[in-house]
Design a protein around this motif. Structure first.
Motif, short mmCIF file in Angstrom:
data_model
loop_
_atom_site.label_atom_id
_atom_site.label_comp_id
_atom_site.label_asym_id
_atom_site.label_seq_id
_atom_site.Cartn_x
_atom_site.Cartn_y
_atom_site.Cartn_z
N SER A 91 1.01 -1.27 -0.02
CA SER A 91 -0.30 0.17 0.31
C SER A 91 0.91 1.15 0.13
N PHE A 92 0.18 2.58 -0.20
CA PHE A 92 1.08 3.72 -0.62
C PHE A 92 1.39 4.11 0.99
N SER A 93 0.86 3.77 2.04
CA SER A 93 0.97 4.27 2.83
C SER A 93 2.52 3.10 3.71
N VAL A 94 2.16 2.26 3.64
CA VAL A 94 3.06 1.35 4.09
C VAL A 94 4.59 1.49 3.30
N CYS A 95 4.28 1.87 1.88
CA CYS A 95 5.92 1.71 1.32
C CYS A 95 6.68 3.43 1.16
N ILE A 96 5.15 4.17 2.27
CA ILE A 96 6.07 5.97 2.56
C ILE A 96 6.96 5.20 3.91
N LEU A 97 6.28 4.40 4.76
CA LEU A 97 6.71 4.20 6.03
C LEU A 97 8.12 3.62 6.37
N GLN A 98 8.31 2.46 4.51
CA GLN A 98 9.15 1.70 4.65
C GLN A 98 10.67 2.72 4.21
N LEU A 99 10.07 3.48 3.42
CA LEU A 99 10.93 4.41 2.41
C LEU A 99 11.63 5.09 3.80
N PHE A 100 10.90 5.94 4.76
CA PHE A 100 11.57 6.70 5.87
C PHE A 100 11.84 5.58 6.61
N PHE A 101 11.46 4.71 7.47
CA PHE A 101 12.26 3.79 8.62
C PHE A 101 13.82 3.60 7.54
N LEU A 102 13.81 2.68 5.87
CA LEU A 102 15.22 2.10 5.67
C LEU A 102 15.81 3.96 5.40
N LEU A 103 15.37 5.13 5.31
CA LEU A 103 16.25 6.19 5.15
C LEU A 103 17.24 6.40 6.11
N SER A 104 15.90 6.37 7.56
CA SER A 104 16.11 6.76 9.14
C SER A 104 17.30 6.23 9.28
N LEU A 105 17.46 5.06 9.31
CA LEU A 105 19.02 3.96 9.60
C LEU A 105 19.33 4.07 8.82
N GLY A 106 19.49 4.21 7.73
CA GLY A 106 20.91 4.89 6.79
C GLY A 106 22.11 6.38 7.05
N SER A 107 20.73 7.10 7.56
CA SER A 107 21.34 8.13 7.82
C SER A 107 21.95 8.32 9.46
N THR A 108 21.35 6.79 10.26
CA THR A 108 21.65 6.91 11.21
C THR A 108 23.48 6.28 11.62
N GLU A 109 23.26 5.48 10.53
CA GLU A 109 24.53 4.33 10.43
C GLU A 109 25.24 5.36 9.50
N CYS A 110 25.02 6.84 8.90
CA CYS A 110 26.16 7.47 9.01
C CYS A 110 26.97 8.41 9.83
N PHE A 111 25.81 8.34 10.72
CA PHE A 111 26.08 9.17 12.08
C PHE A 111 27.47 8.75 12.92
N LEU A 112 26.12 7.47 12.92
CA LEU A 112 27.06 6.64 14.14
C LEU A 112 28.40 6.15 13.63
N LEU A 113 28.59 6.02 12.33
CA LEU A 113 29.92 5.09 11.92
C LEU A 113 30.89 7.17 11.75
N SER A 114 30.12 7.86 11.42
CA SER A 114 31.38 9.36 11.81
C SER A 114 32.22 9.52 13.77
#
Length: 305
Positions: A91-114
């Motif tokens: 569904s569109f809402s779940v698609c946006i939720l997955q996008l937000f979840f994955l990009l947020s975790l990816g951004s967090t990983e960038c900050f954690l590595l720095s």
């Protein structure tokens, strides 16, 4: 929108091919997922049980392992359903939720590595003052800031993407919802989202990468000033595992997100995303255990017990 309707759900294409080809991918994905969860959970348990690993460096590593478990969990179960043909719609809402979840975790990983690079900088360049500079309170603050910063940075992007209009086609050439695929299917003006994606990528990926690079410039400079070869090798061994993870992560992440236009090379993005979301979380625990003497020693003691 000629008929006045909009798309409410999408069909994930996954990896097109014969049934045998897709089943082989399912087996590989499932095996890698199990190994990823087991490997990263083992690292967290090992850090928790071994008192000699209760240091800021391994506290950050626990955060990274915890993140990797959820990062791959947000991708692999759905991808397996897509490739088996049992759960291809989203569904569109779940698609946006997955996008937000994955990009947020990816951004967090960038900050954690720095943050981990900064920690290694303090440990190598200021060894006598390290304990006072990198206190347990500061460690918790840096880790918490990484998580909050990662999720807050993507909030605006997820909101802008949720405001896009989709009126067909509804097939996403991927096994997950990513920003490129959504932009490619939208029938509304995507320039604000593309600009936001580019600017957030610069802030998150490039800025954290610069912090990491500057930290390693000082680290290498300090290591080269060490007189003995044994001392240089010992100093470098404390950050070699982190440097390997940083190289793998930033190489693939910059390819995916740091670009002016997002609507290109969707098939290539699919391959790189597979490496980023499935392979990298599996490699991290092995890199840290095989290239870190303290972790190998603690692991040996745990097995003997």
């Amino acid at each position: 929108m000629a008929n006045g309707t909009s798309v409410k759900e999408f069909i994930l294409l996954g990896f097109p091919g014969t049934w045998q080809f897709r089943v082989s991918f399912v087996v590989v994905f499932a095996l890698m997922y199990v190994l990823t969860v087991m490997g990263n959970t083992s690292i967290i348990a090992l850090m928790w049980r071994s008192s000699n690993l209760h240091t800021p460096m391994y506290f950050f590593l626990c955060n990274l392992s915890f993140l990797e478990i959820w990062y791959t969990t947000g991708v692999v179960p759905k991808a397996i359903g897509v490739m088996l043909g049992t759960s291809q719609t989203i569904s569109f809402s779940v698609c946006i939720l997955q996008l937000f979840f994955l990009l947020s975790l990816g951004s967090t990983e960038c900050f954690l590595l720095s943050v981990m690079a900064y920690d290694r900088y303090l440990a190598i360049c200021y060894p006598l003052r390290y304990c006072s500079l990198m206190s347990s309170v500061l460690s918790v603050q840096l880790a918490l800031s990484s998580w909050l910063g990662g999720f807050l940075a993507i909030s605006l992007l997820a909101f802008l993407t949720s405001r896009l209009t989709f009126c067909g086609p509804d097939v996403i050439n991927h096994f997950l919802c990513d920003i490129d695929s959504c932009l490619a299917l939208s029938c509304s003006d995507t320039r604000p989202v593309e600009l936001a994606t580019f600017l957030i990528s610069i802030i998150v990926v490039v800025a954290s990468c610069v912090v990491t690079l500057v930290s390693y410039m000082y680290i290498i400079s300090s290591i080269l000033r060490i007189q003995s070869a044994h001392g240089r090798k010992k100093a470098f061994s404390t950050c070699s595992a982190h440097l390997s993870v940083v190289t793998i992560w930033y190489g693939s992440t910059m390819f995916l997100y740091v670009k002016p236009s997002a609507q290109n090379s969707l098939d290539l993005n699919k391959i790189v995303n597979t490496f980023n979301t499935v392979v990298t979380p599996l490699l991290n625990p092995f890199i840290y255990t095989l290239r870190n003497k303290e972790v190998k020693l603690a692991l040996g003691q745990a097995f003997r017990k």
